[in-house]
Design a protein around this motif. Structure first.
Motif, PDB file in Angstrom:
ATOM      1  N   THR A   2      16.762  33.678   4.065  1.00 27.41           N
ATOM      2  CA  THR A   2      16.748  32.232   4.272  1.00 27.41           C
ATOM      3  C   THR A   2      15.662  31.579   3.433  1.00 27.41           C
ATOM      4  OG1 THR A   2      17.487  32.569   6.536  1.00 27.41           O
ATOM      5  CG2 THR A   2      16.515  30.446   6.029  1.00 27.41           C
ATOM      6  N   ASN A   3      15.991  30.453   2.838  1.00 31.07           N
ATOM      7  CA  ASN A   3      15.019  29.674   2.083  1.00 31.07           C
ATOM      8  C   ASN A   3      14.167  28.897   3.091  1.00 31.07           C
ATOM      9  OD1 ASN A   3      13.629  27.730   0.615  1.00 31.07           O
ATOM     10  ND2 ASN A   3      15.307  27.392  -0.805  1.00 31.07           N
ATOM     11  N   PHE A   4      12.878  29.188   3.147  1.00 28.06           N
ATOM     12  CA  PHE A   4      11.987  28.563   4.117  1.00 28.06           C
ATOM     13  C   PHE A   4      12.074  27.047   4.081  1.00 28.06           C
ATOM     14  CE2 PHE A   4       7.937  26.596   5.219  1.00 28.06           C
ATOM     15  CZ  PHE A   4       7.774  27.059   6.519  1.00 28.06           C
ATOM     16  N   ASN A   5      12.184  26.479   2.909  1.00 32.12           N
ATOM     17  CA  ASN A   5      12.219  25.023   2.770  1.00 32.12           C
ATOM     18  C   ASN A   5      13.448  24.390   3.416  1.00 32.12           C
ATOM     19  OD1 ASN A   5       9.768  24.947   1.397  1.00 32.12           O
ATOM     20  ND2 ASN A   5      10.778  25.322  -0.559  1.00 32.12           N
ATOM     21  N   LYS A   6      14.432  25.206   3.756  1.00 29.33           N
ATOM     22  CA  LYS A   6      15.635  24.687   4.402  1.00 29.33           C
ATOM     23  C   LYS A   6      15.644  24.947   5.905  1.00 29.33           C
ATOM     24  CE  LYS A   6      18.485  25.058   0.283  1.00 29.33           C
ATOM     25  NZ  LYS A   6      19.671  25.659  -0.331  1.00 29.33           N
ATOM     26  N   THR A   7      14.549  25.456   6.449  1.00 27.83           N
ATOM     27  CA  THR A   7      14.469  25.731   7.881  1.00 27.83           C
ATOM     28  C   THR A   7      13.712  24.619   8.596  1.00 27.83           C
ATOM     29  OG1 THR A   7      12.366  26.929   7.820  1.00 27.83           O
ATOM     30  CG2 THR A   7      14.378  28.213   7.371  1.00 27.83           C
ATOM     31  N   GLN A   8      13.850  24.597   9.904  1.00 23.37           N
ATOM     32  CA  GLN A   8      13.128  23.603  10.693  1.00 23.37           C
ATOM     33  C   GLN A   8      11.622  23.817  10.634  1.00 23.37           C
ATOM     34  OE1 GLN A   8      14.625  24.121  14.651  1.00 23.37           O
ATOM     35  NE2 GLN A   8      13.305  25.861  15.080  1.00 23.37           N
ATOM     36  N   TRP A   9      11.171  25.032  10.321  1.00 22.28           N
ATOM     37  CA  TRP A   9       9.733  25.320  10.266  1.00 22.28           C
ATOM     38  C   TRP A   9       9.066  24.672   9.061  1.00 22.28           C
ATOM     39  CZ3 TRP A   9       8.114  26.482  14.722  1.00 22.28           C
ATOM     40  CH2 TRP A   9       8.888  27.241  15.573  1.00 22.28           C
ATOM     41  N   SER A  10       9.836  24.230   8.109  1.00 19.71           N
ATOM     42  CA  SER A  10       9.258  23.545   6.954  1.00 19.71           C
ATOM     43  C   SER A  10       9.048  22.057   7.236  1.00 19.71           C
ATOM     44  CB  SER A  10      10.145  23.718   5.724  1.00 19.71           C
ATOM     45  OG  SER A  10      11.376  23.048   5.911  1.00 19.71           O
ATOM     46  N   GLU A  11       9.558  21.593   8.360  1.00 15.84           N
ATOM     47  CA  GLU A  11       9.428  20.183   8.731  1.00 15.84           C
ATOM     48  C   GLU A  11       8.236  20.008   9.674  1.00 15.84           C
ATOM     49  OE1 GLU A  11      13.171  19.080  10.414  1.00 15.84           O
ATOM     50  OE2 GLU A  11      14.273  19.891   8.714  1.00 15.84           O
ATOM     51  N   GLU A  12       7.262  19.251   9.246  1.00 17.99           N
ATOM     52  CA  GLU A  12       6.032  19.074  10.014  1.00 17.99           C
ATOM     53  C   GLU A  12       6.306  18.575  11.433  1.00 17.99           C
ATOM     54  OE1 GLU A  12       1.755  16.733   9.723  1.00 17.99           O
ATOM     55  OE2 GLU A  12       3.086  16.747   8.003  1.00 17.99           O
ATOM     56  N   LYS A  13       7.227  17.665  11.587  1.00 22.93           N
ATOM     57  CA  LYS A  13       7.543  17.109  12.906  1.00 22.93           C
ATOM     58  C   LYS A  13       8.046  18.196  13.861  1.00 22.93           C
ATOM     59  CE  LYS A  13      10.416  13.626  15.148  1.00 22.93           C
ATOM     60  NZ  LYS A  13      11.473  12.650  14.988  1.00 22.93           N
ATOM     61  N   SER A  14       8.923  19.069  13.381  1.00 23.93           N
ATOM     62  CA  SER A  14       9.458  20.152  14.212  1.00 23.93           C
ATOM     63  C   SER A  14       8.362  21.118  14.637  1.00 23.93           C
ATOM     64  CB  SER A  14      10.542  20.915  13.460  1.00 23.93           C
ATOM     65  OG  SER A  14      11.645  20.094  13.206  1.00 23.93           O
ATOM     66  N   GLY A  58       7.801  32.552  14.634  1.00 23.76           N
ATOM     67  CA  GLY A  58       7.712  31.137  14.985  1.00 23.76           C
ATOM     68  C   GLY A  58       6.472  30.453  14.446  1.00 23.76           C
ATOM     69  N   ASP A  59       5.719  29.846  15.353  1.00 24.82           N
ATOM     70  CA  ASP A  59       4.547  29.062  14.937  1.00 24.82           C
ATOM     71  C   ASP A  59       3.329  29.916  14.637  1.00 24.82           C
ATOM     72  OD1 ASP A  59       3.850  29.817  17.497  1.00 24.82           O
ATOM     73  OD2 ASP A  59       3.319  27.803  18.166  1.00 24.82           O
ATOM     74  N   GLY A  60       3.397  31.200  14.879  1.00 25.03           N
ATOM     75  CA  GLY A  60       2.300  32.097  14.530  1.00 25.03           C
ATOM     76  C   GLY A  60       1.181  32.196  15.549  1.00 25.03           C
ATOM     77  N   CYS A  61       1.338  31.582  16.727  1.00 20.45           N
ATOM     78  CA  CYS A  61       0.250  31.598  17.708  1.00 20.45           C
ATOM     79  C   CYS A  61      -0.043  33.010  18.215  1.00 20.45           C
ATOM     80  CB  CYS A  61       0.531  30.649  18.857  1.00 20.45           C
ATOM     81  SG  CYS A  61       1.837  31.183  19.966  1.00 20.45           S
ATOM     82  N   VAL A  62       0.984  33.850  18.341  1.00 19.23           N
ATOM     83  CA  VAL A  62       0.762  35.231  18.778  1.00 19.23           C
ATOM     84  C   VAL A  62      -0.056  35.978  17.733  1.00 19.23           C
ATOM     85  CG1 VAL A  62       1.878  37.431  19.311  1.00 19.23           C
ATOM     86  CG2 VAL A  62       2.875  35.290  20.131  1.00 19.23           C
ATOM     87  N   ASN A  63       0.325  35.818  16.485  1.00 21.18           N
ATOM     88  CA  ASN A  63      -0.361  36.521  15.402  1.00 21.18           C
ATOM     89  C   ASN A  63      -1.804  36.063  15.255  1.00 21.18           C
ATOM     90  OD1 ASN A  63       2.157  37.746  14.674  1.00 21.18           O
ATOM     91  ND2 ASN A  63       2.703  35.702  14.039  1.00 21.18           N
ATOM     92  N   GLU A  64      -2.020  34.780  15.404  1.00 18.19           N
ATOM     93  CA  GLU A  64      -3.382  34.260  15.319  1.00 18.19           C
ATOM     94  C   GLU A  64      -4.261  34.885  16.399  1.00 18.19           C
ATOM     95  OE1 GLU A  64      -5.773  30.020  15.260  1.00 18.19           O
ATOM     96  OE2 GLU A  64      -3.761  30.082  16.094  1.00 18.19           O
ATOM     97  N   ARG A  65      -3.736  34.970  17.611  1.00 15.33           N
ATOM     98  CA  ARG A  65      -4.504  35.561  18.706  1.00 15.33           C
ATOM     99  C   ARG A  65      -4.730  37.051  18.476  1.00 15.33           C
ATOM    100  NH1 ARG A  65      -3.718  33.582  24.184  1.00 15.33           N
ATOM    101  NH2 ARG A  65      -2.738  31.845  23.156  1.00 15.33           N
ATOM    102  N   MET A  66      -3.714  37.736  17.971  1.00 19.78           N
ATOM    103  CA  MET A  66      -3.860  39.170  17.701  1.00 19.78           C
ATOM    104  C   MET A  66      -4.880  39.424  16.599  1.00 19.78           C
ATOM    105  SD  MET A  66      -2.251  40.985  19.770  1.00 19.78           S
ATOM    106  CE  MET A  66      -0.824  41.299  20.733  1.00 19.78           C
ATOM    107  N   LEU A  67      -4.907  38.566  15.603  1.00 18.04           N
ATOM    108  CA  LEU A  67      -5.882  38.731  14.518  1.00 18.04           C
ATOM    109  C   LEU A  67      -7.308  38.450  14.978  1.00 18.04           C
ATOM    110  CD1 LEU A  67      -4.049  37.174  11.458  1.00 18.04           C
ATOM    111  CD2 LEU A  67      -4.914  39.498  11.617  1.00 18.04           C
ATOM    112  N   THR A  68      -7.481  37.419  15.796  1.00 19.49           N
ATOM    113  CA  THR A  68      -8.833  37.008  16.175  1.00 19.49           C
ATOM    114  C   THR A  68      -9.389  37.769  17.373  1.00 19.49           C
ATOM    115  OG1 THR A  68      -7.974  35.188  17.515  1.00 19.49           O
ATOM    116  CG2 THR A  68      -8.571  34.689  15.242  1.00 19.49           C
ATOM    117  N   LYS A  69      -8.548  38.092  18.356  1.00 15.67           N
ATOM    118  CA  LYS A  69      -9.054  38.743  19.569  1.00 15.67           C
ATOM    119  C   LYS A  69      -8.838  40.249  19.583  1.00 15.67           C
ATOM    120  CE  LYS A  69      -9.067  34.823  22.622  1.00 15.67           C
ATOM    121  NZ  LYS A  69      -8.746  34.325  23.950  1.00 15.67           N
ATOM    122  N   ALA A  70      -7.748  40.714  18.981  1.00 19.36           N
ATOM    123  CA  ALA A  70      -7.476  42.146  18.992  1.00 19.36           C
ATOM    124  C   ALA A  70      -7.888  42.803  17.677  1.00 19.36           C
ATOM    125  CB  ALA A  70      -5.998  42.409  19.269  1.00 19.36           C
ATOM    126  N   LYS A  71      -8.031  42.007  16.642  1.00 22.02           N
ATOM    127  CA  LYS A  71      -8.493  42.472  15.337  1.00 22.02           C
ATOM    128  C   LYS A  71      -7.677  43.640  14.790  1.00 22.02           C
ATOM    129  CE  LYS A  71     -13.187  40.801  16.078  1.00 22.02           C
ATOM    130  NZ  LYS A  71     -12.816  39.441  15.962  1.00 22.02           N
TER     131      LYS A  71
END
Length: 84
Positions: A2-14, A58-71
């Protein structure tokens, strides 16, 4: 692929909407993420080969927490969007 620019994740509002309302779409989200971090820190951290795979990151919140708290040394992300 999938082309990222054509997904809903490329839209700031979404993305902003999902981040702000994520708890409505995924109840207990923060608690489940904290549980995964706790599990890693107590059981898997000693393994040099421990890695984390997030399917549908998705929005990456799981990955952010895993990187910062679980390292984690390695985190693999996969986001696939398939429109019918």
């Amino acid at each position: 692929m999938t082309n990222f620019n054509k997904t809903q994740w490329s839209e700031e509002k979404s993305v902003k909407s999902y981040i702000e309302e994520g708890g409505l779409y995924f109840p207990w989200r923060n608690e489940i993420i904290d549980l995964a971090v706790s599990y890693y820190n107590n059981f898997a951290k000693s393994s040099e080969e421990a890695s984390f795979l997030d399917l549908g990151c998705g929005d990456g919140c799981v990955n952010e927490r895993m990187l910062t708290k679980a390292k984690f040394k390695k985190i693999f992300l996969l986001m696939v969007q398939n429109k019918c």
